[in-house]
Design a protein around this motif. Structure first.
Motif, PDB file in Angstrom:
ATOM      1  N   ARG A 141      -8.418   0.572  10.330  1.00 39.49           N
ATOM      2  CA  ARG A 141      -9.227   1.669   9.796  1.00 39.49           C
ATOM      3  C   ARG A 141      -8.495   2.386   8.671  1.00 39.49           C
ATOM      4  N   ALA A 142      -7.177   2.546   8.838  1.00 39.60           N
ATOM      5  CA  ALA A 142      -6.381   3.200   7.791  1.00 39.60           C
ATOM      6  C   ALA A 142      -6.413   2.374   6.501  1.00 39.60           C
ATOM      7  N   LEU A 143      -6.296   1.058   6.629  1.00 40.36           N
ATOM      8  CA  LEU A 143      -6.349   0.187   5.459  1.00 40.36           C
ATOM      9  C   LEU A 143      -7.728   0.229   4.799  1.00 40.36           C
ATOM     10  N   GLN A 144      -8.775   0.256   5.624  1.00 41.06           N
ATOM     11  CA  GLN A 144     -10.130   0.335   5.071  1.00 41.06           C
ATOM     12  C   GLN A 144     -10.337   1.624   4.283  1.00 41.06           C
ATOM     13  N   ARG A 145      -9.793   2.732   4.797  1.00 41.43           N
ATOM     14  CA  ARG A 145      -9.905   4.003   4.069  1.00 41.43           C
ATOM     15  C   ARG A 145      -9.190   3.924   2.729  1.00 41.43           C
ATOM     16  N   LEU A 146      -7.983   3.351   2.731  1.00 41.36           N
ATOM     17  CA  LEU A 146      -7.224   3.204   1.495  1.00 41.36           C
ATOM     18  C   LEU A 146      -7.969   2.310   0.499  1.00 41.36           C
ATOM     19  N   LEU A 147      -8.603   1.259   1.010  1.00 37.91           N
ATOM     20  CA  LEU A 147      -9.336   0.347   0.144  1.00 37.91           C
ATOM     21  C   LEU A 147     -10.544   1.042  -0.481  1.00 37.91           C
ATOM     22  N   ARG A 148     -11.287   1.802   0.326  1.00 37.58           N
ATOM     23  CA  ARG A 148     -12.442   2.535  -0.207  1.00 37.58           C
ATOM     24  C   ARG A 148     -12.010   3.539  -1.273  1.00 37.58           C
ATOM     25  N   PHE A 149     -10.882   4.209  -1.016  1.00 37.56           N
ATOM     26  CA  PHE A 149     -10.353   5.178  -1.980  1.00 37.56           C
ATOM     27  C   PHE A 149      -9.973   4.474  -3.287  1.00 37.56           C
ATOM     28  N   ALA A 150      -9.307   3.312  -3.154  1.00 31.34           N
ATOM     29  CA  ALA A 150      -8.894   2.554  -4.337  1.00 31.34           C
ATOM     30  C   ALA A 150     -10.105   2.067  -5.124  1.00 31.34           C
ATOM     31  N   GLU A 151     -11.138   1.638  -4.418  1.00 29.50           N
ATOM     32  CA  GLU A 151     -12.342   1.157  -5.087  1.00 29.50           C
ATOM     33  C   GLU A 151     -13.073   2.275  -5.811  1.00 29.50           C
ATOM     34  N   ARG A 152     -13.085   3.470  -5.218  1.00 31.80           N
ATOM     35  CA  ARG A 152     -13.742   4.617  -5.877  1.00 31.80           C
ATOM     36  C   ARG A 152     -13.001   4.996  -7.154  1.00 31.80           C
ATOM     37  N   ARG A 153     -11.672   4.891  -7.120  1.00 28.32           N
ATOM     38  CA  ARG A 153     -10.869   5.230  -8.305  1.00 28.32           C
ATOM     39  C   ARG A 153     -11.123   4.237  -9.443  1.00 28.32           C
ATOM     40  N   LYS A 154     -11.486   3.002  -9.091  1.00 27.33           N
ATOM     41  CA  LYS A 154     -11.728   1.985 -10.115  1.00 27.33           C
ATOM     42  C   LYS A 154     -13.085   2.194 -10.801  1.00 27.33           C
ATOM     43  N   LEU A 155     -14.001   2.904 -10.131  1.00 27.72           N
ATOM     44  CA  LEU A 155     -15.355   3.101 -10.678  1.00 27.72           C
ATOM     45  C   LEU A 155     -15.328   4.048 -11.888  1.00 27.72           C
TER      46      LEU A 155
END
Length: 359
Positions: free
Chosen positions: A345-359
């Motif tokens: 879950r922690a990794l998924q949160r980090l991934l979602r955060f990283a993806e939002r920053r790329k947008l």
């Protein structure tokens, strides 16, 4: 064979460096393997694992020495230039079992010599065949120094790492993850140190690598269902059993490695990576939970049923359905899987955060 110290159960491996042939070296491995099996319940699991990996390191070092000697006797002479033999995977992390396979590579000096390519091609092919004879099965993924991809001069390694670090697709990132666990075994230590320096510089120069590593790491097979029950194998030879290596051990290793790369922690073993990460973030409850779960994972992994083949151990890495019926094992497994769910879950949160920053 030297005796076990009756006070502290530390094995004396001094018979390994004096082995003079492949058959003697195999005999030494089988003898020490038997003693290590017998003393597993007498030692804390991490201390026992340290002895197992010390044995593997000594056998591997001796194997390279015998290989050099045979090359000399065959008329090829000594190694034409310095080299460094490195290991990856569980060997790189000093977490090998008594039945681990090969994961290795070779770094060859950039010194000019017209015979070095041919010499090291022959050398590594003989070496990997003999390591298989000694009980280290060939890597199914071909991460071995007999493969050109994992046998290069230092300059070639530098160019290869640059290629992997500039390509964010799945396979190059997988290779980088493998390289993150590299550990020097024998040869010229400076070559390993230089390659490690090149590896970590790449992560500073290409910040996007963190996202790519995270994307590879976050993949995870469900091991607990929504009711918190352990998900076992449904079909095949291991129906009703649980794959402790890929269900518990590897997810923990992957999470800790990612966190270490993110914070420039350059330790190789999972235990030392965790200790360093906790020292950098002492309030992180998840990291402390990982420490306990990792100890349990190692205990369970080293306890999986194994069989003998030509005197050497083989294991499927599965806990059997019968073993899972034991309350202690099931409790430890469920507790460890709860931690893994938290890391995922922690990794998924980090991934979602990283993806939002790329947008």
């Amino acid at each position: 064979m030297k005796s076990i110290n009756s006070t502290d159960y530390v094995l004396d491996f001094s018979d390994i460096p004096v082995a003079s042939s492949w058959s003697q070296l195999k005999e030494r491995r089988i003898e020490y393997q038997t003693h290590l099996q017998q003393q597993r319940i007498e030692l804390p699991i991490l201390e026992w694992m340290m002895q197992v990996n010390q044995m593997h390191d000594l056998i591997t070092t001796k194997a390279l020495e015998i290989c050099e000697k045979e090359m000399m006797e065959a008329g090829y002479g000594p190694p034409p230039v310095p080299y460094s033999f490195i290991v990856f995977g569980s060997a790189g992390r000093k977490e090998s079992t008594l039945w681990s396979d090969q994961d290795n590579g070779l770094i060859i000096s950039d010194e000019t010599n017209e015979f070095k390519d041919r010499y090291f091609e022959l050398f590594t092919n003989i070496l990997c065949e003999q390591l298989a004879y000694l009980g280290y099965e060939k890597c199914l993924g071909k991460v071995m120094c007999s493969e050109p991809l994992w046998r290069k001069s230092l300059k070639e390694w530098e160019l290869t790492l640059a290629e992997w670090q500039s390509d964010m697709s799945w396979e190059p990132i997988r290779y980088l993850i493998i390289a993150a666990d590299m550990r020097h075994i024998t040869g010229d230590q400076r070559l390993t140190d230089e390659l490690k320096g090149i590896f970590y510089r790449g992560f500073k120069e290409v910040p996007e690598l963190q996202y790519a590593i995270l994307r590879n790491t976050v993949r995870h097979k469900a091991t607990l269902n929504i009711l918190g029950q352990v998900v076992t194998e449904r079909f095949g030879d291991h129906a009703g059993g649980f794959d402790i290596k890929y269900g518990v051990y590897i997810p923990l290793v992957n999470f800790v490695r990612f966190m270490a790369l993110q914070l420039d922690v350059r330790e190789t073993t999972t235990k030392k990576r965790l200790e360093k990460l906790i020292s950098l973030d002492s309030d992180n409850v998840l990291l402390e939970s990982c420490q306990k779960a990792f100890d349990m994972a190692i205990q369970l992994r080293m306890s999986t049923p194994c069989t003998l083949s030509d005197g050497l151990l083989i294991s499927s890495n599965y806990i059997s359905e019968q073993e899972l019926k034991k309350k202690t094992i099931m409790h430890e497994l469920r507790e460890s899987l709860g931690v893994i769910r938290g890391t995922h879950r922690a990794l998924q949160r980090l991934l979602r955060f990283a993806e939002r920053r790329k947008l």
